[in-house]
Design a protein around this motif. Structure first.
Motif, PDB file in Angstrom:
ATOM      1  N   GLN A  44       0.897  -1.358  -0.054  1.00 23.75           N
ATOM      2  CA  GLN A  44      -0.031   0.181  -0.274  1.00 23.75           C
ATOM      3  C   GLN A  44       0.986   0.983  -0.224  1.00 23.75           C
ATOM      4  N   VAL A  45       1.595   1.134   0.444  1.00 26.86           N
ATOM      5  CA  VAL A  45       3.039   2.277   1.374  1.00 26.86           C
ATOM      6  C   VAL A  45       4.193   2.348  -0.571  1.00 26.86           C
ATOM      7  N   LEU A  46       4.523   2.001  -0.467  1.00 23.27           N
ATOM      8  CA  LEU A  46       5.691   1.526  -1.803  1.00 23.27           C
ATOM      9  C   LEU A  46       4.849   1.440  -3.315  1.00 23.27           C
ATOM     10  N   ALA A  47       3.867   0.680  -3.915  1.00 25.68           N
ATOM     11  CA  ALA A  47       3.658   0.653  -5.123  1.00 25.68           C
ATOM     12  C   ALA A  47       2.880   1.367  -5.574  1.00 25.68           C
ATOM     13  N   PRO A  48       2.026   2.562  -5.307  1.00 25.94           N
ATOM     14  CA  PRO A  48       1.262   3.542  -5.118  1.00 25.94           C
ATOM     15  C   PRO A  48       1.962   4.569  -5.433  1.00 25.94           C
ATOM     16  N   LYS A  49       3.513   4.624  -4.678  1.00 23.56           N
ATOM     17  CA  LYS A  49       3.942   5.588  -4.450  1.00 23.56           C
ATOM     18  C   LYS A  49       5.948   5.217  -5.945  1.00 23.56           C
ATOM     19  N   VAL A  50       5.722   3.996  -6.450  1.00 22.08           N
ATOM     20  CA  VAL A  50       6.673   3.701  -7.729  1.00 22.08           C
ATOM     21  C   VAL A  50       5.836   3.884  -8.272  1.00 22.08           C
ATOM     22  N   PHE A  51       4.066   4.241  -8.751  1.00 24.59           N
ATOM     23  CA  PHE A  51       3.655   3.914  -9.908  1.00 24.59           C
ATOM     24  C   PHE A  51       3.354   5.800 -10.052  1.00 24.59           C
ATOM     25  N   ALA A  52       3.564   6.430  -8.629  1.00 28.61           N
ATOM     26  CA  ALA A  52       3.233   7.646  -8.941  1.00 28.61           C
ATOM     27  C   ALA A  52       5.440   8.319  -9.659  1.00 28.61           C
ATOM     28  N   THR A  53       5.966   7.474  -9.615  1.00 34.19           N
ATOM     29  CA  THR A  53       7.399   7.866  -9.746  1.00 34.19           C
ATOM     30  C   THR A  53       7.483   7.313 -11.856  1.00 34.19           C
TER      31      THR A  53
ATOM     32  N   VAL B 114      -6.465   4.012  -0.422  1.00 39.19           N
ATOM     33  CA  VAL B 114      -7.769   3.786   0.090  1.00 39.19           C
ATOM     34  C   VAL B 114      -8.950   2.576  -0.110  1.00 39.19           C
ATOM     35  N   LEU B 115      -8.263   2.168  -1.154  1.00 40.50           N
ATOM     36  CA  LEU B 115      -8.923   0.354  -1.714  1.00 40.50           C
ATOM     37  C   LEU B 115      -8.049  -0.527  -1.302  1.00 40.50           C
ATOM     38  N   GLY B 116      -6.905  -0.089  -0.762  1.00 42.89           N
ATOM     39  CA  GLY B 116      -6.080  -1.184  -0.403  1.00 42.89           C
ATOM     40  C   GLY B 116      -6.787  -1.282   1.666  1.00 42.89           C
TER      41      GLY B 116
END
Length: 571
Positions: free
Chosen positions: A259-268, A304-306
């Motif tokens: 939930q923390v890492l995947a969205p950050k990687v996605f945003a990057t 939020v979905l996670g």
């Protein structure tokens, strides 16, 4: 805000966990719809902010247009105010969902506990009910709390996708493909988490049941030297729960990390792609800011979905446990209302075919059993706490009578019956009646409990602990008797009602009981000579059958088995 609990929680759909959750949604559809509406408005409003800021920078600052900058800045301010209002409304609706789900589940579970009645301890461990009443209800309400933000997150992702597609098709595709991948990862971990949470909850309820049993029987265990054996069992089960908890925590850690890492990687990734498009002059600086804002914003709805998936997994597991409990049926089948004995309820004779015991319509009947287990079994049959044997009242089998009617006219008092916590006057007042001080005072006098009430700080208004743990065994016994006498049933069945009181108090209770119950039927299962000497008639039960009938003194002289039991009880 709606007041809870509601007067009628409704009839739950207990066929499965999903059906139970859907039933809750239908019963509180207004708060669910309101939460979804405000949650969508709140999250979608937040999702528009990067686009507004991007326009303010691109149209105002980059083009040095003060009017455009002011216009977009004012729009951002208004949007901020709306986000705050929508957030407050969303939170209010979410809490309404929480309270509605909690109270409605508590109501249907409590109602089913009452329906199961004496069947409950035979088919459900006490720890199971305790777990449902605490952890499971909280998990269900947590799932409903996340409904509003879940709808909002889905709506926000859709809005963001539309905006990004209108600006750049490749970036829009990147957002949707990335979102799909993240959702697939979430679904995979959620499935594993669901399975391991189910195993953990099952082990937890077993351990709770074991703890309750050990606590309740600790005195007995110490008496027979069995506390160490049970301690070892508890430690083994506790370690099993720890291992199950570690299995849950292992998946939960991956889940939280994702939930923390995947969205950050996605945003990057999205920001990097937008930057390359700016370098190639395929996007403006304002569009770049918009994409950067959305890359950062998308971490919110994805997180939020996670969280919602995690909460709904717990809610689904707990709903399955609640639905399973609600599917339990009492040993006694339901009987249509309208008892055939309404006209003769007070004078109908109670009989037991197995033992050939006949309870007189009026007076005090003493029953002496050579085997103490026979006393308990016979008393429970006469009150239909079990569905064995062939007890009848007025010639009509008890199995054909509605339980509410039977519970009103035939009352059984056992020493294991519970005194609930709360004001003493409420505990002694029969259910469904107003407190009648004259009746209560009379019942307290007959049960020799006046000194107990007078010794309490606030008398009948004193709040006692659950189980009356702050009172002695003898005091609890007298208060249980007072509670039964206050109900004034047509037939009162008592099992060893004076076993924990001194001889003087026992004699007073026996004498007063005869006078108080005059004109009604009273059955006392006891081996106390002080009580039996006041009985109008005494029955001797041996090997489950009535073998002798007479007065106490007659049976002492004529029945050796009776003499042996009574003298043993008097030792």
């Amino acid at each position: 805000m709606k007041k809870y609990p509601v007067p009628d929680p409704g009839v739950p759909d207990n066929r499965s966990a999903a059906r139970y959750l859907l039933w809750l949604c239908r019963r509180q559809w207004q708060s669910v719809a309101s939460g979804a509406w405000w949650g969508a408005l709140w999250m979608v409003s937040i999702s528009l902010m990067p686009a507004v800021l991007g326009q303010a920078i691109g149209s105002g600052i980059a083009n040095k247009d003060a009017d455009e900058l002011l216009r977009w800045t004012m729009l951002a301010l208004l949007l901020t105010v709306f986000i705050i209002v929508a957030g407050l409304c969303r939170h209010r609706s979410a809490m309404a969902n929480v309270y509605a789900a909690e109270y409605r589940t508590v109501q249907v579970v409590t109602r089913h506990v009452v329906k199961l009645g004496a069947t409950l301890p035979r088919i459900v461990a006490s720890g199971e009910v305790a777990t449902i009443g605490s952890a499971d209800i909280m998990s269900i309400s947590g799932g409903f709390q996340n409904l509003s933000v879940t709808v909002g997150a889905v709506g926000a992702i859709c809005v963001v996708g539309v905006i990004l597609f209108s600006v750049s098709v490749p970036l829009g595709l990147t957002v949707f493909v990335g979102t799909a991948v993240l959702m697939a990862m979430t679904a995979y971990l959620t499935k594993i988490l669901h399975r391991r949470q189910s195993a953990y909850r099952s082990t937890q309820s077993q351990l709770t049941a074991m703890a309750v049993d050990i606590t309740a029987g600790l005195r007995v265990l110490r008496g027979i030297g069995g506390e160490w054996s049970f301690s070892r069992r508890y430690r083994c089960k506790s370690q099993s729960l720890r291992r199950a908890g570690e299995q849950v925590a292992r998946v939960q850690s991956w889940f939280d990390s994702m939930q923390v890492l995947a969205p950050k990687v996605f945003a990057t990734v999205v920001t990097w792609l937008a930057a390359t498009f700016v370098i190639k002059d395929e996007l403006s600086v304002g569009d770049m800011i918009t994409f950067y804002g959305y890359a950062a914003f998308l971490t919110l709805p994805l997180s939020v979905l996670g969280q919602a998936a995690n909460a709904m997994t717990g809610a689904y597991v707990s709903a399955g446990r609640v639905a399973g409990f609600l599917r339990l049926e009492p040993e006694f089948p339901a009987v249509p209302a309208g008892p055939p004995l309404a006209a003769t309820a007070a004078t109908a004779q109670l009989t037991d075919g197995w033992s050939n015991l006949s309870v007189p319509r009026t007076g005090l009947l003493g029953v002496v059993c050579a085997d103490a287990e026979d006393a308990t079994g016979l008393a429970e049959r006469l009150a239909r706490f079990t569905d064995s044997g062939s007890p009848a009242i007025g010639g009509v089998p008890l199995a054909k009578l509605p339980l509410p009617w039977l519970r009103k006219h035939v009352v059984l008092v056992r020493n294991e019956d519970t005194l609930f916590g709360g004001p003493l006057i409420r505990e002694l007042t029969p259910p469904g009646r107003q407190a009648d001080r004259a009746t209560l005072d009379k019942a307290i006098y007959v049960s020799a409990a006046v000194d107990i009430v007078n010794g309490l700080d606030d008398g009948l208004e004193t709040v006692i602990e659950n189980g009356a743990k702050n009172l002695s065994t003898g005091q609890q016994q007298r208060l249980r008797l007072a509670r039964a006498l206050a109900a004034e049933p047509a037939t009162l069945i008592l099992v060893e009602p004076t076993s924990a009181v001194d001889a003087l108090t026992e004699a007073r209770i026996a004498e007063r009981l005869v006078e108080n119950r005059r004109g009604r039927s009273t059955v006392v299962f006891t081996s106390s000579a002080l009580v039996l000497d006041h009985a109008d008639r005494v029955c001797m039960v041996k090997d489950g059958l009535v073998t002798a009938v007479g007065t106490h003194r007659e049976l002492l002289a004529e029945c050796p088995a009776y003499w042996a039991v009574v003298n043993r009880g008097g030792e």
